[in-house]
Design a protein around this motif. Sequence first.
Motif, PDB file in Angstrom:
ATOM      1  N   GLU A  37       0.803  -1.236  -0.034  1.00 31.94           N
ATOM      2  CA  GLU A  37      -0.098  -0.099  -0.031  1.00 31.94           C
ATOM      3  C   GLU A  37       0.994   1.300  -0.040  1.00 31.94           C
ATOM      4  N   HIS A  38       2.157   1.026   0.323  1.00 30.83           N
ATOM      5  CA  HIS A  38       2.876   2.454   0.305  1.00 30.83           C
ATOM      6  C   HIS A  38       3.842   2.698  -0.823  1.00 30.83           C
ATOM      7  N   LEU A  39       3.569   1.417  -1.885  1.00 30.05           N
ATOM      8  CA  LEU A  39       4.205   1.543  -3.079  1.00 30.05           C
ATOM      9  C   LEU A  39       3.420   2.369  -4.131  1.00 30.05           C
ATOM     10  N   SER A  40       3.973   3.334  -4.666  1.00 31.92           N
ATOM     11  CA  SER A  40       3.141   3.966  -5.896  1.00 31.92           C
ATOM     12  C   SER A  40       2.827   3.014  -6.916  1.00 31.92           C
ATOM     13  N   VAL A  41       1.758   3.323  -7.880  1.00 30.69           N
ATOM     14  CA  VAL A  41       1.739   2.506  -8.890  1.00 30.69           C
ATOM     15  C   VAL A  41       2.964   2.684  -9.907  1.00 30.69           C
ATOM     16  N   ASP A  42       3.504   3.529 -10.051  1.00 34.47           N
ATOM     17  CA  ASP A  42       4.806   3.467 -10.914  1.00 34.47           C
ATOM     18  C   ASP A  42       5.702   2.553 -10.467  1.00 34.47           C
ATOM     19  N   GLU A  43       5.668   2.648  -8.993  1.00 32.59           N
ATOM     20  CA  GLU A  43       6.993   1.748  -8.221  1.00 32.59           C
ATOM     21  C   GLU A  43       6.531   0.238  -8.479  1.00 32.59           C
ATOM     22  N   ARG A  44       5.075  -0.151  -8.481  1.00 32.43           N
ATOM     23  CA  ARG A  44       4.656  -1.482  -8.697  1.00 32.43           C
ATOM     24  C   ARG A  44       4.863  -1.831 -10.198  1.00 32.43           C
ATOM     25  N   LEU A  45       4.950  -0.851 -11.138  1.00 27.72           N
ATOM     26  CA  LEU A  45       5.074  -1.068 -12.492  1.00 27.72           C
ATOM     27  C   LEU A  45       6.520  -1.627 -12.861  1.00 27.72           C
ATOM     28  N   THR A  46       7.483  -0.887 -11.980  1.00 25.95           N
ATOM     29  CA  THR A  46       8.898  -1.165 -11.962  1.00 25.95           C
ATOM     30  C   THR A  46       9.277  -2.231 -11.644  1.00 25.95           C
ATOM     31  N   ILE A  47       8.719  -2.669 -10.489  1.00 28.00           N
ATOM     32  CA  ILE A  47       8.863  -3.833  -9.815  1.00 28.00           C
ATOM     33  C   ILE A  47       8.324  -5.161 -10.721  1.00 28.00           C
ATOM     34  N   ALA A  48       7.100  -4.919 -10.954  1.00 27.24           N
ATOM     35  CA  ALA A  48       6.787  -6.048 -11.869  1.00 27.24           C
ATOM     36  C   ALA A  48       7.524  -6.329 -13.338  1.00 27.24           C
ATOM     37  N   ASN A  49       7.940  -5.191 -13.804  1.00 24.07           N
ATOM     38  CA  ASN A  49       8.730  -5.178 -14.981  1.00 24.07           C
ATOM     39  C   ASN A  49       9.704  -6.137 -14.908  1.00 24.07           C
TER      40      ASN A  49
END
Length: 680
Positions: A224-236
């Motif tokens: 919940e503390h991760l931004s959507v952009d950060e989630r996209l980076t991690i998933a990538n």
Amino acid sequence: MAPIRRLAFARSFSTGRALYAQNLTEKIVQKYAVGLAPGKEVKSGDYVSIQPSHCMSHDNSWPVALKFKGLGASKIKDNRQVVMTLDHDVQNKSEKNLEKYKNIENFAQSQGVDFYPAGRGIGHQVMVEEGYAFPYNLTVASDSHSNMYGGVGCLGTPIVRTDAASIWATGMTWWQIPPVAKVELKGKLPQGVTGKDVIVALCGVFNNDEVLNHAIEFIGDGVEHLSVDERLTIANMTTEWGALSGLFPVDQKLIQWYQNRVDNVLPQSHPRVNQDTVNALKSGLVADNNAGYAKNLTLNLETLSPCVSGPNSVKVSNSLSNLSAQNIKIHKAYLVSCTNSRLSDIEAAAKVIKGKKVADGVEFYVAAASSIVQKDAEKTGAWNTLMEAGAKPLPAGCGPCIGLGTGLLEDGEVGISATNRNFKGRMGSRDALAYLASPEVVAASAVLGKIGFPEEVHGEKPRSAQGIEHSIKETEDASAPEAEEAAGGAILDGFPAVMEGELVLCDADNVNTDAIYPGKYTYQDDVPKEKMAEVCMENYDSEFGAKTKAGDIVISGFNFGTGSSREQAATAILARGMKCIIAGSFGNIFSRNSINNALLTLESPGLIKLLRERYASGSELTQRTGWFARWDVKKSTLTVTDGQDGPVVFKQKVGELGESMQEIIVEGGLEGWVKASLRK
């Protein structure tokens, strides 16, 4: 060996029927699986036919189109399913490349397919921006970084060119549901630590193939503390971690992100993202409470400090404090790619570099993930800040990340990049060193002229590294029955009952597709078979071609074929006259390409261990062993002898090669099999 997966079951009190408790990955696959028996609930390990919501292809769209036409097809089954983007070689203005791009555009227009031209942006970013990759969808792409879609709760997974052609023709392809690993992110990232640091740390601390060929589901209060952009980076970058997908939950933060797009970015009439679709997210899918997972990993985000990957390996994670103290001089810095070139990344880099200049002797290249991102960055002033500091702009696209276009690393140079891969030779010379880091660290290093902290740019004291708190638990059930030995089966007409040849040892783990087939040839669509054979494995060992011959069987370490989705990694081996390859384990995309192109693969951890013991003191990258392997398909056995007719030194029972798989091989691969099926 993969652990025995414990299956979890729930009891339906209304009917008394035992139901399989599904995780989120399985539930999404259930939605998009076709041809299931009534009441069939899919689970890890199942082979299923899937009809994905969308299928994206990029510069490889023309080769896919040629395969599509070669199947005898003329009209795409569902033109709303297919998306084409041009993003990889956008700097190439040669007549040949422009002709290919025009061919793709004309084909897309003739088929009524959504098409995005060169300069619009990287395909994966377009898929998210335009709403093709949407929560709870199953969306595939003919590119290995389709994992990125998991950042917005979409099950994204890579396919290969032949699969894409099959989807164009039939709307469907095949997929084996992988084991699913649950990754719990705990706590909140310290100030100055980013999503890029999270995935670099995960790749570094869990670097023994813990998630190889798994689907990943991220959970925990840290999400919940991760931004959507950060989630996209991690998933990538779960791709680089070895996974087939990296799925984040659909939570209030993601719903609000979409709501903001409806309110401020997209028109109400947008065909894919509108108020109705956003409202539907509020009562979406979740994993069953007692769903089964193959592994449970945890990472305490509060223990992280800035991390750097490399050099030349995503499996090596260094603390920035350690590298900064070494004063490692850099020559090039890159803020490019689908991993870290969104608006928040550009703004973060601009904040670090504002009022400073790129160091003498350093080239700092910047490309937005899309034209929309660049326009937004220009509006906020972040883009101009980078340009004023001396950054060199590149068009929205892939470029240096794939080793194409301006600014590649040269012999002896050191580069630091916000991209996803730093494989040896990928971004230029094999004699260069490449590191991966966050946009902030890349920008800081460009100013400092060495790998360093953003704090150093402003004369502040850098933070110290701390131990990374993490754990892993493999889910095993000691009471589970032992797997039965394969009994050996029928051999179809035309299929070789025995495969045999001398073993050639390429003793390395994680031999990637760039090592097998260099990126500089990947988007040349007319490379003759002889040239493919010549350059096969040249980024691994320049002596490979001189030491091997047709009929040899290469044996290598674990995770062979990791990396990009290029099918030439398989076809180049076939071009050398090699019909079979053995490894401790294979990257899933390579295995898929191999099946689709009739290259047989066989996993044997025991054999590679034995050969490593024998050649422990050897220094040759490619070593002829004098051992001969014999794979008896009917008896399902692998036998190795010392010399062609010498004593047996190794014997292993292997899995049965079923008739359906034999059919694909007999027909010369999936393409030939589809043709044969259409004729029938």
